[in-house]
Design an enzyme around this catalytic site. Structure first.
Site, PDB file in Angstrom:
ATOM      1  N   CYS A 125      49.212  46.379  42.374  1.00  0.00           N
ATOM      2  CA  CYS A 125      48.322  45.225  42.264  1.00  0.00           C
ATOM      3  C   CYS A 125      47.910  44.992  40.806  1.00  0.00           C
ATOM      4  O   CYS A 125      48.604  45.450  39.887  1.00  0.00           O
ATOM      5  CB  CYS A 125      47.098  45.319  43.170  1.00  0.00           C
ATOM      6  N   ASP A 194      38.722  48.253  45.478  1.00  0.00           N
ATOM      7  CA  ASP A 194      37.768  47.210  45.886  1.00  0.00           C
ATOM      8  C   ASP A 194      36.537  47.835  46.522  1.00  0.00           C
ATOM      9  O   ASP A 194      35.468  47.226  46.519  1.00  0.00           O
ATOM     10  CB  ASP A 194      38.433  46.237  46.864  1.00  0.00           C
TER      11      ASP A 194
HETATM   12  O1  LIG Z   1      38.206  45.292  39.552  1.00  0.00           O
HETATM   13  P1  LIG Z   1      39.652  45.488  39.225  1.00  0.00           P
HETATM   14  O2  LIG Z   1      39.946  46.867  38.731  1.00  0.00           O
HETATM   15  O3  LIG Z   1      40.196  44.404  38.313  1.00  0.00           O
HETATM   16  O4  LIG Z   1      40.500  45.282  40.572  1.00  0.00           O
HETATM   17  C1  LIG Z   1      40.313  46.084  41.698  1.00  0.00           C
HETATM   18  C2  LIG Z   1      41.113  45.530  42.837  1.00  0.00           C
HETATM   19  O5  LIG Z   1      40.737  44.172  43.117  1.00  0.00           O
HETATM   20  C3  LIG Z   1      41.900  43.458  43.521  1.00  0.00           C
HETATM   21  O6  LIG Z   1      41.682  42.682  44.665  1.00  0.00           O
HETATM   22  P2  LIG Z   1      42.142  41.112  44.768  1.00  0.00           P
HETATM   23  O7  LIG Z   1      43.380  40.878  43.983  1.00  0.00           O
HETATM   24  O8  LIG Z   1      40.940  40.294  44.295  1.00  0.00           O
HETATM   25  O9  LIG Z   1      42.341  40.893  46.249  1.00  0.00           O
HETATM   26  C4  LIG Z   1      42.989  44.479  43.721  1.00  0.00           C
HETATM   27  O10 LIG Z   1      42.992  45.055  45.015  1.00  0.00           O
HETATM   28  C5  LIG Z   1      42.623  45.466  42.640  1.00  0.00           C
HETATM   29  O11 LIG Z   1      43.251  46.714  42.794  1.00  0.00           O
END
Ligand SMILES: O=P(O)(O)OC[C@H]1O[C@H](OP(=O)(O)O)[C@H](O)[C@@H]1O
Length: 310
Positions: A125, A194
């Site tokens: 991700c 998350d």
């Molecule tokens: O806070 P940071 O480290 O950037 O991201 C943490 C997590 O948030 C994101 O969720 P999405 O893409 O919004 O569903 C991903 O799952 C990623 O690993």
């Protein structure tokens, strides 16, 4: 940006990433406070509570969102005058955003220490916190390469490979299902989060738990980069983290889906990785084993079991 714009952008994932969502919500509450005409404390608190409710409903899984909203709204709910409430929103929102940025920098320093010359790091991700560790290790001159997954259906891996490429880091781009195929080459997995539950389970982008399982099988260390505000206080009383299930059109073209009358399309956005598969969680307060999640919730987020009405 109006509150409605923020709501739309978080829901559509134009603004995404657990940390970014949290900072956006804190700023949105501050901006919203400036649009409230009344100087009556009761009206102000009601309107701020309504805005907080709207933001809370944008996405259900990332705990950074309710945590940021609680931090900003605490002073509003406790204020005795309109002026106190107004200042509380401004001060707490600014403080939250500043501390969030600092937390990512601190995590980068602590996480970079885990990366060594010759490593092959896999990430899944697009996590600001996980990428900060990788970029900091590269800035320190360490020589390593990265495997980054595609991250179907929203392809957040595209953002990750652009960031890594721009930083000058040698990167291999793979489809999600190739993770086990390449795991024997990988010496370290770093992902974001998350939500982290009190028992150290990590909620992250769908597919994370499969990668953790492969890493476990290959005895490859699996580490998570997560600010303390991604730990979930409500799990202290056994409440579960809701896993967002997004629109099926993200997975399969609507026209094609309509022709498949016997096919039910599922699109969970996150999964749970049990603490057994997590070696370490890098927070801005230090690297902790997942079993120490309760300490983070109690000592750094200030929540205790008695804080919940049961
Ligand atoms: O806070 P940071 O480290 O950037 O991201 C943490 C997590 O948030 C994101 O969720 P999405 O893409 O919004 O569903 C991903 O799952 C990623 O690993």
């Amino acid at each position: 940006m109006t509150l409605a714009d923020t709501e739309k952008k978080i829901k559509s994932m134009e603004i995404r990433g657990a940390g970014r969502i949290a900072r956006t919500a804190a700023n949105a509450l501050k901006e919203h406070s400036e649009t409230i005409k009344s100087k009556d404390l009761k009206v102000f608190v009601e309107e701020m509570n309504a805005a907080a409710e709207i933001l809370l409903k944008t996405r259900p899984t990332a705990v950074s969102l309710p945590n940021a909203i609680n931090i900003v709204m605490k002073g509003v709910r406790e204020a005795k005058t309109y002026e106190d409430a107004w200042h509380a929103v401004h001060e707490s929102a600014d403080k939250f955003v500043k501390e969030s940025d600092l937390a990512v920098k601190k995590i980068a320093e602590i996480g970079a220490a885990r990366i060594k010359d010759g490593d092959v790091v896999l990430t899944h991700c697009n996590s600001e916190a996980a990428l900060a560790c990788i970029i900091e290790a590269h800035r320190q001159g360490k020589k390593f390469e990265v495997f980054a997954t595609e991250v179907r259906p929203r392809n957040q891996g595209h953002i990750t490979i652009k960031t890594l490429s721009d930083a000058g880091i040698k990167t291999n781009f793979i489809v999600d299902s190739a993770a086990r195929f390449f795991m024997k080459k990988v010496s370290l997995v770093i992902v974001g989060s998350d939500a982290v539950t009190v028992n150290g389970a990590v909620v992250n982008k769908i597919g994370t738990s499969q990668i953790a399982l492969c890493a476990h099988e290959s005895r490859t260390p699996f580490i998570v980069a997560a600010e303390t505000y991604k730990f979930a206080p409500k799990t202290l009383t056994g409440e579960l983290i809701e896993i967002e299930e997004r629109d099926t059109s993200e997975v399969l073209d609507e026209k094609m889906a309509k022709e498949l009358s016997n096919v039910n399309i599922r699109n969970p956005a996150f999964d749970f990785t049990p603490s057994d598969y997590v070696d370490l969680i890098i927070t801005e307060k230090g690297a902790i084993p997942p079993e120490m999640a309760y300490v983070i919730i109690r000592d750094y987020l200030g929540w205790n079991i008695e804080d919940f009405d049961r």
